[in-house]
Write an enzyme that holds these catalytic residues in place. Structure first.
Site, PDB file in Angstrom:
ATOM      1  N   ASN A 111      -9.802 -30.962  -9.183  1.00  0.00           N
ATOM      2  CA  ASN A 111      -9.962 -31.977  -7.971  1.00  0.00           C
ATOM      3  C   ASN A 111     -10.463 -30.962  -6.806  1.00  0.00           C
ATOM      4  O   ASN A 111     -10.331 -29.843  -6.885  1.00  0.00           O
ATOM      5  CB  ASN A 111      -8.639 -32.414  -7.354  1.00  0.00           C
ATOM      6  CG  ASN A 111      -8.755 -33.405  -5.905  1.00  0.00           C
ATOM      7  OD1 ASN A 111     -10.004 -33.705  -5.787  1.00  0.00           O
ATOM      8  ND2 ASN A 111      -7.653 -33.543  -5.429  1.00  0.00           N
ATOM      9  N   THR A 112     -11.509 -31.321  -5.771  1.00  0.00           N
ATOM     10  CA  THR A 112     -11.928 -30.449  -4.963  1.00  0.00           C
ATOM     11  C   THR A 112     -11.218 -30.591  -3.568  1.00  0.00           C
ATOM     12  O   THR A 112     -11.486 -32.018  -3.302  1.00  0.00           O
ATOM     13  CB  THR A 112     -13.494 -30.202  -4.776  1.00  0.00           C
ATOM     14  OG1 THR A 112     -13.701 -29.470  -3.768  1.00  0.00           O
ATOM     15  CG2 THR A 112     -14.275 -31.743  -4.819  1.00  0.00           C
ATOM     16  N   HIS A 113     -10.817 -29.624  -2.840  1.00  0.00           N
ATOM     17  CA  HIS A 113      -9.810 -30.003  -1.671  1.00  0.00           C
ATOM     18  C   HIS A 113     -10.530 -29.135  -0.425  1.00  0.00           C
ATOM     19  O   HIS A 113     -10.776 -27.940  -0.808  1.00  0.00           O
ATOM     20  CB  HIS A 113      -8.736 -29.692  -2.003  1.00  0.00           C
ATOM     21  CG  HIS A 113      -7.700 -29.820  -0.602  1.00  0.00           C
ATOM     22  ND1 HIS A 113      -7.466 -31.027   0.049  1.00  0.00           N
ATOM     23  CD2 HIS A 113      -7.105 -28.927   0.113  1.00  0.00           C
ATOM     24  CE1 HIS A 113      -6.726 -30.890   1.039  1.00  0.00           C
ATOM     25  NE2 HIS A 113      -6.325 -29.615   0.963  1.00  0.00           N
ATOM     26  N   ASP A 149      -2.373 -31.719  -4.221  1.00  0.00           N
ATOM     27  CA  ASP A 149      -3.260 -30.470  -4.132  1.00  0.00           C
ATOM     28  C   ASP A 149      -2.538 -29.166  -4.295  1.00  0.00           C
ATOM     29  O   ASP A 149      -2.466 -28.052  -3.980  1.00  0.00           O
ATOM     30  CB  ASP A 149      -3.655 -30.307  -2.767  1.00  0.00           C
ATOM     31  CG  ASP A 149      -4.496 -31.842  -2.341  1.00  0.00           C
ATOM     32  OD1 ASP A 149      -5.343 -32.332  -3.158  1.00  0.00           O
ATOM     33  OD2 ASP A 149      -4.195 -32.078  -1.105  1.00  0.00           O
TER      34      ASP A 149
HETATM   35  C1  GAR Z   1     -14.771 -33.457   0.335  1.00  0.00           C
HETATM   36  O1  GAR Z   1     -14.942 -32.322   1.101  1.00  0.00           O
HETATM   37  C2  GAR Z   1     -13.355 -33.430  -0.568  1.00  0.00           C
HETATM   38  O2  GAR Z   1     -13.051 -31.900  -0.464  1.00  0.00           O
HETATM   39  C3  GAR Z   1     -12.699 -34.209   0.325  1.00  0.00           C
HETATM   40  O3  GAR Z   1     -13.612 -35.226   0.797  1.00  0.00           O
HETATM   41  C4  GAR Z   1     -14.797 -34.813   0.909  1.00  0.00           C
HETATM   42  C5  GAR Z   1     -15.748 -35.760   0.103  1.00  0.00           C
HETATM   43  O4  GAR Z   1     -17.085 -35.455   0.501  1.00  0.00           O
HETATM   44  N1  GAR Z   1     -11.380 -34.441  -0.366  1.00  0.00           N
HETATM   45  C6  GAR Z   1     -10.350 -34.595   0.054  1.00  0.00           C
HETATM   46  O5  GAR Z   1     -10.095 -34.626   1.252  1.00  0.00           O
HETATM   47  C7  GAR Z   1      -9.142 -35.122  -0.784  1.00  0.00           C
HETATM   48  N2  GAR Z   1      -8.036 -34.752  -0.477  1.00  0.00           N
HETATM   49  P1  GAR Z   1     -18.358 -36.168  -0.584  1.00  0.00           P
HETATM   50  O6  GAR Z   1     -17.635 -37.790  -0.750  1.00  0.00           O
HETATM   51  O7  GAR Z   1     -19.448 -36.296   0.315  1.00  0.00           O
HETATM   52  O8  GAR Z   1     -18.321 -35.396  -1.690  1.00  0.00           O
END
Ligand code: GAR
Length: 205
Positions: A111-113, A149
């Site tokens: 997961n990317t956070h 997370d």
């Molecule tokens: C990203 O910054 C990701 O890290 C975040 O949502 C955004 C999605 O952007 N995720 C979270 O906050 C999860 N806790 P995207 O739809 O343009 O890839």
């Protein structure tokens, strides 16, 4: 002969710019991974349209379609598993996957956070970092465990907070760094493999 490219299933809930970065990187066979499916927990999002434009199969599993969160989790796990992923990438997926999903796919889910873990877990990483007044925040890629997370960290990238930043300007700047980190780390996981040893993640086998 090079090994077959790693199979990625990407789950999204929003604009899908991280997904797009992976789709663009995977267009080069040397990247070592390809996106075999994109799933979402809601319809009508740009993330799904990005997949469709790239010719990648999509699916939607909404929590509300199921009689319980457990049933949703099982259906999501079934659908993702059917694509036989080497790696599942949660890229802006705004749901916690549950025990069944992790039981079947755990260890292969990242997961990317948009914050530097362990600071500011949850749904509002950039807003929480700004409210706290930190001078540096960033993004974290981690192997998903059953916390919020909290999983072992694969990669992190720092991003300075600038005077006058709003949540939007800060999150936009984080996302630029985040996309580069995600593409680099997922590519290395695909090409080199990875090992999780307690809280430490190493590339290679
Ligand atoms: C990203 O910054 C990701 O890290 C975040 O949502 C955004 C999605 O952007 N995720 C979270 O906050 C999860 N806790 P995207 O739809 O343009 O890839």
């Amino acid at each position: 002969m090079p090994a077959a490219p790693a199979r990625l299933v990407v789950l999204v809930s929003g604009s899908g710019t991280n997904l797009q970065a992976l789709l663009d990187a995977a267009a080069d066979p040397a990247y070592g991974a390809r996106v075999v499916a994109v799933g979402a927990d809601r319809e009508g999002i740009e993330g799904l349209r990005r997949a469709e434009r790239a010719g990648v199969p999509t699916f939607v599993r909404k929590v509300g379609q199921f009689t319980s969160r457990e049933h949703w989790d099982r259906a999501l796990a079934d659908t993702v598993a059917a694509f036989e992923p080497d790696l599942v990438v949660l890229a802006g997926f705004m749901k916690l996957v549950g025990p069944e999903f992790l039981g079947r796919l755990g260890g292969r889910v990242v997961n990317t956070h948009p914050a530097l873990s362990p600071s500011f877990p949850g749904m509002h990483g950039p807003a929480d970092a700004l409210a706290y007044g930190v001078k540096v925040t960033g993004a974290t890629l981690f192997v998903v465990d059953d916390g919020v997370d909290t999983g072992p960290i694969v990669a992190q990238v720092p991003v300075p907070v600038e005077e006058g930043d709003t949540v939007e300007s800060l999150h936009d700047r984080i996302k630029v760094a985040e996309r580069a980190m995600l593409v680099d780390a997922v590519g290395r996981m695909a090409r080199e493999g990875f090992l999780v040893d307690g809280r430490t993640v190493r590339f290679g086998t």
